[in-house]
Each structure stands twice: as C-alpha cells, then as structure tokens.
Scaffold this motif. Structure first.
Motif, PDB file in Angstrom:
ATOM      1  N   GLU A   1      38.459 -86.837-113.498  1.00 59.76           N
ATOM      2  CA  GLU A   1      39.385 -86.018-112.669  1.00 59.76           C
ATOM      3  C   GLU A   1      38.468 -85.434-111.315  1.00 59.76           C
ATOM      4  O   GLU A   1      39.373 -84.887-110.258  1.00 59.76           O
TER       5      GLU A   1
ATOM      6  N   MET B   1      29.439 -75.605-111.491  1.00 56.99           N
ATOM      7  CA  MET B   1      29.552 -76.344-112.517  1.00 56.99           C
ATOM      8  C   MET B   1      28.355 -76.433-113.865  1.00 56.99           C
ATOM      9  O   MET B   1      28.656 -76.274-114.764  1.00 56.99           O
TER      10      MET B   1
ATOM     11  N   ARG C   1      43.827 -85.688-122.095  1.00 65.27           N
ATOM     12  CA  ARG C   1      43.864 -85.406-120.534  1.00 65.27           C
ATOM     13  C   ARG C   1      44.991 -84.347-120.322  1.00 65.27           C
ATOM     14  O   ARG C   1      45.004 -83.443-119.545  1.00 65.27           O
TER      15      ARG C   1
ATOM     16  N   GLN D   1      30.180 -73.361-115.600  1.00 69.69           N
ATOM     17  CA  GLN D   1      30.649 -74.307-116.788  1.00 69.69           C
ATOM     18  C   GLN D   1      29.629 -74.559-117.510  1.00 69.69           C
ATOM     19  O   GLN D   1      30.018 -75.445-118.256  1.00 69.69           O
TER      20      GLN D   1
ATOM     21  N   MET E   1      35.981 -87.903-118.696  1.00 67.61           N
ATOM     22  CA  MET E   1      36.961 -87.190-118.274  1.00 67.61           C
ATOM     23  C   MET E   1      36.663 -86.380-117.049  1.00 67.61           C
ATOM     24  O   MET E   1      37.322 -86.499-116.039  1.00 67.61           O
ATOM     25  N   ILE E   2      35.613 -85.895-116.932  1.00 70.39           N
ATOM     26  CA  ILE E   2      35.146 -85.001-115.832  1.00 70.39           C
ATOM     27  C   ILE E   2      35.111 -85.727-114.378  1.00 70.39           C
ATOM     28  O   ILE E   2      35.537 -85.172-113.602  1.00 70.39           O
TER      29      ILE E   2
ATOM     30  N   ILE F   1      39.207 -79.300-119.780  1.00 72.62           N
ATOM     31  CA  ILE F   1      38.613 -80.379-120.237  1.00 72.62           C
ATOM     32  C   ILE F   1      37.753 -80.081-121.515  1.00 72.62           C
ATOM     33  O   ILE F   1      37.351 -80.570-122.517  1.00 72.62           O
ATOM     34  N   ARG F   2      36.837 -79.141-121.155  1.00 72.10           N
ATOM     35  CA  ARG F   2      35.890 -78.493-122.140  1.00 72.10           C
ATOM     36  C   ARG F   2      36.550 -77.836-123.311  1.00 72.10           C
ATOM     37  O   ARG F   2      36.135 -78.228-124.587  1.00 72.10           O
TER      38      ARG F   2
ATOM     39  N   GLY G   1      39.807 -75.642-110.359  1.00 71.07           N
ATOM     40  CA  GLY G   1      39.342 -76.441-111.226  1.00 71.07           C
ATOM     41  C   GLY G   1      37.915 -75.939-111.832  1.00 71.07           C
ATOM     42  O   GLY G   1      37.540 -76.814-112.521  1.00 71.07           O
ATOM     43  N   GLN G   2      37.271 -74.876-111.382  1.00 70.54           N
ATOM     44  CA  GLN G   2      35.992 -74.513-111.685  1.00 70.54           C
ATOM     45  C   GLN G   2      34.868 -75.626-111.293  1.00 70.54           C
ATOM     46  O   GLN G   2      33.906 -75.496-112.053  1.00 70.54           O
ATOM     47  N   TRP G   3      35.213 -76.151-110.221  1.00 68.91           N
ATOM     48  CA  TRP G   3      34.086 -77.082-109.686  1.00 68.91           C
ATOM     49  C   TRP G   3      33.047 -76.312-109.018  1.00 68.91           C
ATOM     50  O   TRP G   3      31.957 -77.021-108.378  1.00 68.91           O
TER      51      TRP G   3
ATOM     52  N   TYR H   1      46.288 -80.149-111.051  1.00 69.13           N
ATOM     53  CA  TYR H   1      45.018 -81.087-111.559  1.00 69.13           C
ATOM     54  C   TYR H   1      44.452 -80.525-112.616  1.00 69.13           C
ATOM     55  O   TYR H   1      44.542 -79.350-113.068  1.00 69.13           O
ATOM     56  N   VAL H   2      43.406 -81.262-113.236  1.00 71.79           N
ATOM     57  CA  VAL H   2      42.868 -80.837-114.549  1.00 71.79           C
ATOM     58  C   VAL H   2      41.305 -80.398-114.130  1.00 71.79           C
ATOM     59  O   VAL H   2      40.556 -80.989-113.484  1.00 71.79           O
ATOM     60  N   GLY H   3      40.989 -79.004-114.572  1.00 73.71           N
ATOM     61  CA  GLY H   3      39.810 -78.605-114.141  1.00 73.71           C
ATOM     62  C   GLY H   3      38.723 -78.680-115.341  1.00 73.71           C
ATOM     63  O   GLY H   3      39.076 -79.076-116.406  1.00 73.71           O
ATOM     64  N   ILE H   4      37.538 -78.185-115.250  1.00 70.50           N
ATOM     65  CA  ILE H   4      36.634 -78.195-115.969  1.00 70.50           C
ATOM     66  C   ILE H   4      36.754 -77.725-117.345  1.00 70.50           C
ATOM     67  O   ILE H   4      36.684 -78.025-118.440  1.00 70.50           O
ATOM     68  N   LYS H   5      37.335 -76.472-117.267  1.00 74.46           N
ATOM     69  CA  LYS H   5      37.423 -75.410-118.263  1.00 74.46           C
ATOM     70  C   LYS H   5      38.498 -76.192-119.242  1.00 74.46           C
ATOM     71  O   LYS H   5      38.300 -76.138-120.366  1.00 74.46           O
TER      72      LYS H   5
ATOM     73  N   MET I   1      27.482 -77.034-117.480  1.00 71.31           N
ATOM     74  CA  MET I   1      27.325 -78.452-117.491  1.00 71.31           C
ATOM     75  C   MET I   1      25.895 -78.979-117.113  1.00 71.31           C
ATOM     76  O   MET I   1      25.191 -78.384-116.458  1.00 71.31           O
TER      77      MET I   1
ATOM     78  N   PRO J   1      28.410 -69.507-118.085  1.00 70.90           N
ATOM     79  CA  PRO J   1      29.671 -69.278-118.257  1.00 70.90           C
ATOM     80  C   PRO J   1      30.130 -67.786-118.158  1.00 70.90           C
ATOM     81  O   PRO J   1      31.190 -67.325-117.611  1.00 70.90           O
TER      82      PRO J   1
ATOM     83  N   ARG K   1      37.112 -87.464-109.350  1.00 68.05           N
ATOM     84  CA  ARG K   1      37.515 -88.319-108.356  1.00 68.05           C
ATOM     85  C   ARG K   1      38.971 -88.208-107.948  1.00 68.05           C
ATOM     86  O   ARG K   1      39.111 -88.548-106.663  1.00 68.05           O
ATOM     87  N   ASN K   2      39.670 -88.040-108.808  1.00 72.40           N
ATOM     88  CA  ASN K   2      41.159 -87.586-108.467  1.00 72.40           C
ATOM     89  C   ASN K   2      41.263 -86.812-107.497  1.00 72.40           C
ATOM     90  O   ASN K   2      42.269 -86.991-106.621  1.00 72.40           O
ATOM     91  N   LEU K   3      40.767 -85.542-107.754  1.00 71.88           N
ATOM     92  CA  LEU K   3      40.940 -84.222-106.864  1.00 71.88           C
ATOM     93  C   LEU K   3      40.263 -84.741-105.432  1.00 71.88           C
ATOM     94  O   LEU K   3      40.594 -84.505-104.332  1.00 71.88           O
TER      95      LEU K   3
END
Lengths: 606, 262
Positions: free
Chosen positions: A42, A96, B74, A105, A38-39, B193-194, A91-93, B187-191, A107, A100, A44-46
């Motif tokens: 998403e 990563m 999602r 995040q 999923m990560i 998803i977690r 999106g907290q990118w 958009y979907v963020g990491i938080k 990751m 926290p 890729r989407n962004l």
C-alpha cells in the motif's frame, strides 16, 4: 515505473532481517508477515500513484509553474502537493512507529523504513514536510510536559499541524554554539523569542493550519557556546489551553531560498519576534537544548541517509529501464565474430553493464545499511536485557554518521552514474536523471555536513563507552564472516575478515592520533576514515546478502533464481573490484598524512 | 443495506511482464505479482460509500486458494466489514458459469439487498455478473457508473456505446456490474491494515456451500480456453495525409464518429 526493486526489499525484510519475527513481541503483535507485505504494497501504491507524479511538477528547473511561492508572508507549496499530503496523513503514514496514544501506529522501524523508502524515492521534497513534522512531534513526545504533549503531539503526528527544526542562523551554521537568538524570561513560564533563523526546511506551508517550531535560543545571561543553549516551543499561531488556535505569534517567513535542487520544499528564513511579540515555552530544562535537539538531529541524520538511498535507488531503477530499452551500437562480440552490426540494448555493452553493476552494489549495499540501522531500534525495543539494549543503541550511535555520510556521498555518485547511463539524454532536463542528481547533493550537506559526520565518528563515536559500540559493530561483522564460511563462501569470508582487521588497525591508529599532538592530522583524515568504514559496511552487506542468497537459491522458484544469482554475482563484483580499492585506501588513511596541515594557508592562492 | 461484493485476485499488469505458458493456452502464472481486480476495487468503494450513507454492511467474497485471502483482507482494510473465501480444489479452472454457481451459493448463505461485481476481470468473459443475476433470478444492470439509493430501488447510470449514458431504475435486491471511474477508490491506510491483521476469514468448500463438485471447476466447465496468443501487429493504422489543418479536421471527424468527441 519501478521506483524501487520490491524484490530486493522483500529479500532484506524477510530473508535477511526477518521483520515478522518482531511480531512475537507484544508491542509489534499486529505486524505479522501478511500485514508487513500489505503495508509495503500500500505504501508503494500511494507513492507511485499519488506522490511520484508530483516530483517533476515541483521541480522549477523543468520550467513548471508549480514552484514554491512566498505570498504576503505565507508559503504556498506546489499545488499538486495538497492531495498526496492529505492521503498521506489519512493513511497514518506520518507517525508510523510512534505511540498510538498520540496518533502513531506502533510499527517496527525496519518496516517503516521500507515503506518510507517508497515515499522518499517518489518525491523527497514533498516528504520533507511530513518528515520534519514528525521529528518535531518526537521531540515533544519525548521531552515535552504533559500539557505540551496533549496540546501539540496528536495534531503534529496526524499532520494537522506542521513542524520544523530551527537551528541555523547566518553566523551559526556548523557552529551552532554561535547562535544569537535570545529568549527573555517573562516571569510567567514563557519567554519572548527574538532572532532570525535561516535554511529552515518546510519552515512554513499552506498544507497545514499551524506550524510548530522547536527553536534553539540562548536565555539572557546563559553561558556562551552550546552549554548555554535552550530549546523552545514556538508556534506560528499561539495555542490556547483548550487546544484552539489563538493569535499570530510574530513568526514571519521573510524569504525563501533559490536552490540547486529540492525545489518543491520551501527553504525559509524565519524572523522570530521582529515586532517583539513572539512567545515561546521552554522544552525540558534550560541550557539543555542541544541534548534535546540531538534527538531530532539523529532522527534527521538517519532520515537523510534514507533520502540518499531514495535518490540513488530512483536513479538506478531509471537507468536499468533505460539501458534495457535504448538501442545503440552492435553487440561487440557479434560485430567482431559474425559481422552483425544490428543495434542492441545498451545493457549489453560491457561499460554500461559495469555502471549498472556499481550502482547496484552501492544502492543495495546502502539499503542493507539503512535497514540494519533501523532494525537496531526494534531489537532494542524487544529485548529484556539491559546489556542487549545498550548494545543496539550503541550500534545506532556509531552507524548514524556512517549511514548519513556514506549513503549520501554514494547517492551523488550513483545519481551521476545514472546520468552517464543515459548519455546525452541524462543531461537533458526532460529526462528524470538530472533532477535526482541536483536534488541529491543537499543530502551531503544538511543535518551536519558529511565532514561534521566524519568528525563525529572519529571524535565522539569511536571512543564512546571505551570503544564498546565499534567493538560491537566488529562483532556483528565477524558473525557474518562465520555465516559466509558456513555458506561455502570462503573467499568472501577471508577477504571480509582481512578487511575488518585492517579497518581495526586504522581505527586504532587514527583514534590514538586524535588524542595526541597529531590530532589535527587525524581530523584531516576523518573523512577518508569514514569512507573506508562505509566501504567495510558495504563488504559486510554483500557477504550477508550472498550468504542468504546462497541458502535460498536451492529450491528457489524459477523467477527468483536470477535475483539470487544477481546477489551472488554482485558480491563477487564487490569483493573482486571494489573492496581491494577500499583496502588500499585503508592503508592510505593509516599513513596519517601530515601534508594537509603542513601546507601554509598562504599557499592556497585564489 | 447488506451488500455482497464479488472480488477476484488477478495478475497485476503494472507489476508483471506477461508471458505465454509453454502449452500456449494461458499466461505463465507462476510467481506473478497479484492484486485485486481493478473493477472490483471500484465496486467495493461504491459499496462502502453506500453503506456510509444509508447504513448496513459490506461483505467481500472471492473464489480462490489460500493466497486469495490477501485480496479479501485488503478490501476489508479499505472498509468492508466481512470477508468470505470459497476455497476447494474442485473449484479450480471453473468457467464463468462455475464461478457464478459458487457465488450464488455463497450469496444464498446471507441475505443481501445488493450484489456487486466488477464489470470484468482478467479472464475477459465479463459474464459472471449477468450469469449470477440470471441464476438468482434477480434484476441486473451492467457497466454501472452511477448509483443512487432510493426506497426499495436504485437509480443507476450505465455507460453505453458511443460514450452515451442511460439512467435506469432497478428494484432491490439486484445485481450490478461496476465500471471503473464510478468513484475514486480510497487508499488503504496502516490503521485499516492493522485492524484486519488478526481476523479469521471464514472459508467454505464445496460441501460447505452445498455445491456438487461435478458442476463446478474443470469438471463442470462447459467453456474451455483452447488457445491464447498475442495477435501479430497488422496493417490497422490509417495514415492521415494533407496539411496540418486538414489532418486535424479528419482526426476530429474520426473521433466524433467513434464517440471520442460529441
């Protein structure tokens, strides 16, 4: 727009590096396979929907009015960057992999690298703003005082404030020790900073409300050279104890550079304390600035390796699409045997196919290298054994200069081939390939030129801890030799073993020479040595990939079969056409030519 | 407000080269890349925005196999609080009425003020929303591109032919089918998803829903696709002739006549 070969990413993440295995460790428990997928989806989407469309807009060579501007001392980034920057931060990118507690995040690095590859391929100039911001936050999170962490790190990791790294000065480029910026002790725990820094990527921006600069400077009276350099925390606007923003801190952007590429990123000249009113705080202890800055520089070097990969992969994906669509000239065999002169897609022409194959070999080989390097961080995190931890950290040390140099040199080469595939259209700015080529060149230069990386590999990393990291690297390659043999890839296993042995000999020869009266000759061969070390890593990558593909092809879904066949064919190509050249080059490096230092300076007549 | 949004996992047209299967009655579905149906994504965003304003919860439901879990997850990472998976071999190859039957059964397990669907999905019926409303005896508005929440009712905008817009009041509870463009899905963020990584999504089969397997799936389908093909390119293009100004004038007339310009 494909941007990146998602299938190849999935192959590496799941079938070669088993990323979701890290979720067995408590620290990465959230990151099971579904979450990992999923990560990436998403990211890729962004990247495709929001970041990619800004890449060409911000490229001044395309005559677009979105160029970076400096107005009344304030940098204005391309207007189209504002929306994706907000989405990226929301999106907290930005942080990563980080703690926290400070907005990170948590990751695995490997997964973050795959997500980051999308963003960087989409628009590297854009990504440099959050990328350097992260590096700055990481320095403070690692070496800062509790108060510095509380005041700064969360604001940085959430992208509210921007960050930079301020090393270079007009007289101090590769020789950082020559810097002239001074820090004058105020006696109250703060220092007055005075000096000018140049080539500061993302040195200022209107994406954020404050900028935070880690600045290398010399405290008055400190020793000369790198031993007397300290690291200071210098915000653009001072930060009050309650976290609110205070007055302007006399950090002025006095110019932005005209460049060959990465036009969307503001390369700034910063004047610190030109009105004698710039205050900085020490990060860590005095005179240890270089040590601290190396944390950020290593991160930046690994990041630049990914940038190289990003440019190469974007150029490669464009080239595939173009070669499948562009109709030009008949199929050679059909023309000769059947007289059929119907035009065909140029991917059917052998030389075009060869270009795509060489691009594939290097792009996917470098992806293996960059992902492997990042997986070492995660392996070091999940292990309970100190020895294991030291091993993975040593591998990071030795692979960093190789990844930085090799991936960026190959990026320029691949981006050049990417133009060639387009023919004349590749040279036309309306098409995307020229920009990738112009943008890619800087990656071979900044964060320590590739020549500096070669010196780092030969002078520091090779002999580090009595050669343990290089021995561990060879051990990893040997494990792959066994894997290839097990998969029935005898020829590949034999060739990899032979190439590894030869590289070992070259390393011994060069390493010994570097500590003898032939030291200058050794360093004159440092770059070709790094190149052959990189070639060996590519051979390792292709053996590992082919072994994994061979295993998976039995019982593979119909649609996956060409992918696995492509892996095996590319390994064959690499081992039959590219590795023999590299092995020949290993011999040439072993020659340790004296000619480079023998030639009198006067013989270079300009 | 309690909102149920019906979503579907569909082949992602941006990611796949669509080919016909050997039987010629469907596309080749093996190994396609799937994502959430675009219209449904707008519906979920709208539901989240409504709940952000007036409170309540958003539940997403889908009919599908275990792979469909990914689209529920999602949409939950996007902000929906609950997910429900309707999964039973007997549900395979349901027609629009079969799907509506299953969704009705799922909807009746909760107490929803508002049910949303996307205006259409890959199968092209654009029928599920209307059927679901009829079966549940609820008011229905299709192609909704604006929603305002009132007291016990909604004001909804509908896109109608010719690019025109109409505004309706509709009493709650009701069913809406949502048009793209109604909002800008987040958009979907990491938080996010977690947060959904370890969540168990409840699943219902035919027995769990209290649905007779013979009324849904291939067994209950009263409409069946018998052919599927890409039409051959015909002579449909109209070449405009004349000077540039004349061509522009004709083009404007055509666009006005077809609702592209007002």
């Amino acid at each position: 727009m494909p941007l990146i070969e998602r299938r190849d990413q999935d192959f590496l993440l799941h079938e070669v590096f088993s990323v979701s295995e890290f979720s067995k460790h408590e620290k990465f428990a959230d990151f099971n396979k579904k979450t990992c997928d999923m990560i990436i989806t998403e990211a890729r989407n962004l990247a495709i929907k929001e970041i990619l469309p800004t890449n060409k807009l911000a490229d001044k060579e395309n005559g677009h009015p979105e160029a970076v501007k400096l107005e009344n001392g304030q940098v204005k980034v391309p207007p189209s960057f504002h929306k994706p920057y907000k989405l990226f931060c929301d999106g907290q990118w930005l942080a990563m992999c980080d703690d926290p507690e400070f907005g990170g995040q948590g990751m695995p690095h490997l997964l973050a690298m795959a997500a980051g590859e999308y963003f960087t391929s989409a628009n590297c100039s854009f990504m440099m703003y959050p990328g350097l911001t992260h590096g700055c936050g990481n320095i403070l999170a690692t070496f800062g005082t509790e108060k510095q962490k509380q005041l700064y790190v969360k604001n940085i990791f959430t992208g509210k404030w921007g960050g930079t790294m301020c090393l270079t000065e007009a007289v101090a480029g590769s020789d950082v020790g020559a810097l002239e910026t001074v820090a004058i002790d105020q006696g109250d725990g703060t220092y007055k900073i005075k000096g000018n820094k140049i080539f500061i990527s993302g040195g200022d921006s209107d994406l954020v409300e404050n900028m935070v600069h880690p600045v290398l400077a010399r405290i008055e009276g400190a020793p000369a050279g790198t031993k007397g350099i300290s690291l200071f925390l210098v915000p653009k606007y001072r930060v009050n104890d309650d976290g609110s923003m205070g007055e302007f801190n006399d950090v002025e952007t006095v110019g932005i550079e005209e460049k060959m590429g990465i036009h969307g990123n503001a390369t700034c000249t910063l004047a610190f304390g030109s009105k004698d009113n710039c205050i900085g705080e020490l990060i860590g202890e005095p005179n240890k600035g270089m040590k601290y800055m190396f944390l950020m520089m290593n991160e930046a070097r690994q990041g630049v390796a990914m940038q190289g990969l990003g440019f190469a992969t974007a150029s490669y994906c464009n080239a595939i699409q173009y070669a499948k669509e562009r109709i030009q000239g008949p199929n050679l065999m059909k023309a000769v045997l059947e007289g059929d002169l119907t035009g065909v897609p140029i991917i059917q022409h052998p030389d075009v196919r060869r270009m795509l194959m060489s691009m594939k070999a290097y792009v996917e080989g470098c992806r293996f290298l960059v992902y492997y390097l990042n997986s070492c961080f995660d392996k070091a995190t999940v292990t309970d054994s100190d020895d294991e931890k030291t091993k993975w950290e040593g591998l990071i040390e030795i692979l960093t200069p190789i990844a930085k140099s090799y991936c960026t040199d190959k990026a320029v080469e691949v981006a050049s081939t990417g133009i060639q595939v387009y023919g004349g259209y590749g040279f036309i700015e309306e098409y995307p390939q020229a920009q990738h080529y112009r943008d890619a060149k800087i990656t071979a230069i900044y964060e320590g030129t590739n020549g500096i990386q070669a010196m780092d590999l030969l002078g520091r990393k090779l002999g580090m801890r009595k050669g343990k990291p290089i021995m561990d690297l060879m051990g990893e390659v040997n494990a792959t030799v066994a894997k290839a043999r097990e998969a029935g890839l005898e020829k590949i296993a034999d060739s990899l073993q032979a190439a590894l042995n030869k590289l070992g000999e070259v390393a011994m020869t060069l390493g010994a020479a570097a500590m003898s009266e032939k030291a200058l000759d050794a360093f004159a061969s440092a770059t070709p040595f790094l190149e052959v070390a990189g070639d060996l890593v590519m051979a390792w990558a292709w053996a590992e990939r082919a072994a994994a593909a061979k295993k998976a092809i039995e019982g593979a879904k119909k649609k996956d079969v060409p992918f696995y066949e492509g892996q095996i064919a590319t390994a064959k190509y690499f081992y039959e056409q590219l590795l023999p050249t590299a092995v020949g080059k290993m011999d040439s490096v072993k020659n340790l030519t004296g000619a480079i230092m023998e030639i009198p300076e006067e013989a270079f007549v300009g | 407000m309690e909102i149920l949004v019906c979503v579907k996992r569909v082949p992602d047209t941006a990611e796949n080269e669509i080919e016909l299967n050997s039987a010629g009655n469907d596309i080749e579905r093996d190994d396609l890349v799937y994502s959430v149906n675009e219209w449904d994504n707008y519906a979920v965003e709208e539901a989240i925005q409504i709940v952000d304003k007036v409170g309540g919860t958003v539940t997403v439901v889908t009919v599908g196999d275990e792979d469909a879990d990914e689209v529920l997850r999602r949409e939950m990472a996007m902000g929906a609080q609950n997910g429900i998976l309707l999964n039973d071999e007997a549900f395979e190859d349901s027609d629009a009425m079969g799907i509506a039957t299953l969704l009705k059964a799922a909807a009746e397990k909760g107490k929803y003020d508002l049910i949303m669907t996307g205006a259409q999905a890959d199968a092209g019926y654009a029928a599920v929303g209307g059927m679901l409303a009829a079966m549940m005896d609820l008011p229905y508005a299709s192609l909704v591109n604006m929603v305002e929440v009132g007291d016990g009712k909604l004001t909804v905008g509908r896109e109608i032919e010719g690019g025109n817009q109409e505004i309706n009041e509709i009493e709650l509870p009701c069913v809406l089918s949502i048009q793209t463009g109604i909002n800008e899905p987040r958009y979907v963020g990491i938080k996010g998803i977690r947060q959904v990584s370890g969540i168990e999504i409840p699943e219902f089969d035919a027995a769990g829903l209290g649905v007779d397997p013979a009324t849904v799936g291939a067994a209950g389908a009263k409409t069946k696709r018998v052919d599927y093909f890409i039409p051959e390119t015909g002579e449909g293009a109209e070449m405009l002739t004349g000077s540039t100004e004349e061509i522009i004038a004709k083009l404007i007339d055509i666009m006005k006549a077809n609702g592209g310009l007002k």
